[in-house]
Design an enzyme around this catalytic site. Structure first.
Site, mmCIF file in Angstrom:
data_model
loop_
_atom_site.group_PDB
_atom_site.id
_atom_site.type_symbol
_atom_site.label_atom_id
_atom_site.label_comp_id
_atom_site.label_asym_id
_atom_site.label_seq_id
_atom_site.Cartn_x
_atom_site.Cartn_y
_atom_site.Cartn_z
ATOM 1 N N LYS A 39 0.828 -1.212 0.000
ATOM 2 C CA LYS A 39 0.000 0.000 0.000
ATOM 3 C C LYS A 39 0.862 1.262 0.000
ATOM 4 C CE LYS A 39 -3.718 1.943 2.798
ATOM 5 N NZ LYS A 39 -4.391 1.833 4.111
ATOM 6 N N GLU A 171 3.411 -2.986 26.347
ATOM 7 C CA GLU A 171 4.546 -2.190 25.856
ATOM 8 C C GLU A 171 4.119 -0.739 25.620
ATOM 9 O OE1 GLU A 171 6.446 -4.295 22.521
ATOM 10 O OE2 GLU A 171 7.968 -4.860 23.987
#
Lengths: 402, 402
Positions: A39, A171
């Protein structure tokens, strides 16, 4: 007239990039035509996106121009979005064109999965790619920017609510715990006004991780102001925040869902047989219903024969799958037997911001603190090395001194 | 017992800061108590705010901690918002307290004035202080950040519409013309998709400025992609943009009103007699109805005897007024005659981004291009010098090399 076989790789994530690179090493330009479809004109490190979303690294550090690491004279690069794969006619429909293939590598990566939680898709951000992660960063910053200008000074507008206590969610709050104090300083806001809240339906964060490590990580994050709401089932996401346990509203100006991912929706649109959003591939990584289609990374489940359950999707496994897929594509071209994929688990390290981390390496050795931070840097730099060699490590690598 | 007279200065803008500084030089600690009241613990360069709003300088460069340049042992510093002045009882009502005074210096600066244009206050940003300017910067950036994630990709959301072709409006679009290409690069957006539009009801930008300079400035900005809509009367500001000339809608994701300012609203709330939002002060800068109140800077009109019209409000005049006010306060304490304010016009330079500028100095010498940019830097650094001496220039000064 002999026509060169055409190999089309969909997606320039870890799996697609490494497959393409290996193919250029295993096959000469005369042996096959290689096409890489993506993309964007860049690859990004999807395992670094939570840092982009928190604003603790520059988005440009997490991406690399494809043409800087793949020779465009050797591989045809097509920057377009994939709409659908027509397996019967061996064609790929793109937003602005189409391609036929002899062998297809389907590696379009993950999409966020909200499991149908009411309002989640509409009201929560997802850490999916560079664009969406950058918007999360900027949205958070804009909440801080607005705060002192709004007469009501609503502290809830500063709160950051993260749904999901898995790898990405944990995270991400780790990075936020370091970013928020910086933002407070920048926008003249008291640190105590800003909540960082992680909401997890299960009884623990990081399910499946070693209990001792989980306890270490949770305490490290709590010490830096992260709040955990465990066993809190999200029944709805509204414009204001999450409704948990059916009637409690947790308000926040920024809401991010990290609680689930699934394979790219092009799979379903193309008629692949799905199991929980992905394809259960054969041990040679091919689609069970089509001999010429390999499905890699976050779009497939690969069975762990020992446990009878599929391996969890990670960058590590995607990169290893790419090696097997490239070798099997060559074998397929020459009518040789294909090899089975074998996962070599090198361990997993979760960051807890930039200064702390924890994980296991080499089948069970536990790491904490500085050693784990160091190991995490090695892991992050290693994936750069595989994509772009030592030059890319110098350009985008992570080197933090204590 | 002798009580020291108490001088209260409201506002730490150019006028308030310089008055306070001069008072500490003219009067010993035994002669008077000096109190400086300000909403924030910092002074900011209000003539630099358009740069903060465009994102071309860091907000911290445009502000300085008051206690870094005013000795808190010599001047009592009160960080609070002024609610009202009770002239009859010589008291100042603060949000969190109150103060009495023997002599008052009212220097609370300007507020944006929308002249009652429908929807302007609700839907447009104003460049008023650090907080509001920073929000404009972050709002613009957020529009860019959102663009690639929105399925409709509405180019109008990227457009920046600036109402008012006066000094602030023109300097602001100048900065934007340099900022927008940076943002386009940062967010992978084509420059041609972003409009910067300045809307002015009058037939020209910068009314009152030399025609030749105006033509130069307009061309310089147009060459860098700024569109001007002159003679366009704004009848309404909606969530979508401006409605001009009664029926044309100019759409934009960011709308900023720079078309008018007026004196601080505390003036009206305190019963001062207003003329177009400000007080027409005596030639000694005192409020006509109260011998012990000086009104400076953007809160007062000072008559230019030559033209019979008031001087335009600028930083230059505010700083000069402060000198006269401080001297007159000392005279007042000792029963000596007060002096009249005389304006020494050193000229005006308008920036057109960081690389071009134009203006007049020394009663009519015209400057363009690099020379004007250089002069503008001198002017900006001079006001730092007056507030904080050479140390402050080194810390926050503008030094750009060509």
């Amino acid at each position: 007239m002999y026509t060169k076989p055409k190999i089309v790789v969909l997606g320039a994530g870890y799996a697609g990039m490494v497959t393409t690179k290996r193919l250029t090493q295993l096959l000469s330009a005369e042996e096959a035509e290689i096409v890489l479809v993506n993309k964007h004109n860049y690859h990004y490190e999807s395992t670094w996106l939570h840092e982009v979303a928190a604003g603790t690294i520059n988005p440009n550090q997490a991406r690399v121009m494809i043409s800087d690491v793949i020779n465009p004279n050797r591989v045809r690069l097509v920057y377009d979005a994939v709409v659908k794969v027509d397996k019967d006619n061996q064609r790929v429909e793109l937003e602005n064109g189409e391609l036929d293939y002899d062998i297809l590598v389907f590696a379009l990566g993950f999409e966020s999965n909200t499991f149908g939680i009411k309002g989640m898709k509409e009201n929560a951000f997802a850490i999916e790619d560079i664009d969406s992660s950058r918007q999360i960063r900027d949205h958070i910053e804009y909440q801080f920017s607005r705060y002192n200008n709004s007469p009501e000074k609503d502290d809830a507008s500063l709160a950051i609510l993260v749904g999901g206590g898995g790898f990405t969610g944990i995270e991400f709050v780790g990075e936020l715990s370091e970013r928020v104090p910086e933002l407070c300083k920048k926008y003249d806001i008291d640190r105590s006004k800003v909540r960082i809240i992680n909401v997890e339906a299960g009884p623990t964060i990081l399910p499946g991780f070693d209990e001792e490590l989980v306890a270490y990580g949770k305490k490290s994050l709590e010490d830096r102001g992260v709040e955990f709401r465990l066993g809190a089932k999200i029944s709805e996401c509204t414009e204001e925040g999450f409704i948990v346990n059916d009637d409690e509203l947790i308000k926040a100006g920024t809401v991010v869902w990290t609680g689930g991912v699934t394979g790219n929706s092009v799979l379903g649109n193309s008629g692949f047989e799905l199991f929980r959003g992905k394809v259960n591939v054969n041990s040679d990584l091919r689609d069970p219903s089509s001999d010429h289609v390999f499905i890699l990374g976050d779009c497939s489940w690969v069975m762990n024969e020992e446990t009878g359950r599929p391996y969890p999707p990670t960058a590590q496994i995607a990169i290893q799958e790419a090696d097997t897929a490239a070798a099997n594509i060559k074998a397929l071209l020459y009518g040789e037997p294909l090899q089975d994929f074998v996962f070599d688990n090198k361990g997993t390290v979760a960051s807890l911001g930039k200064k702390d981390a924890m994980g296991t390496i080499f089948e069970g050795t536990k790491l904490y603190g500085r050693k784990a931070v160091y190991m995490k840097q090695i892991i992050d730099n290693r994936s750069l090395y595989i994509i772009g060699g030592p030059k890319l490590i110098l350009k985008k690598g992570k080197f933090r001194l204590f």
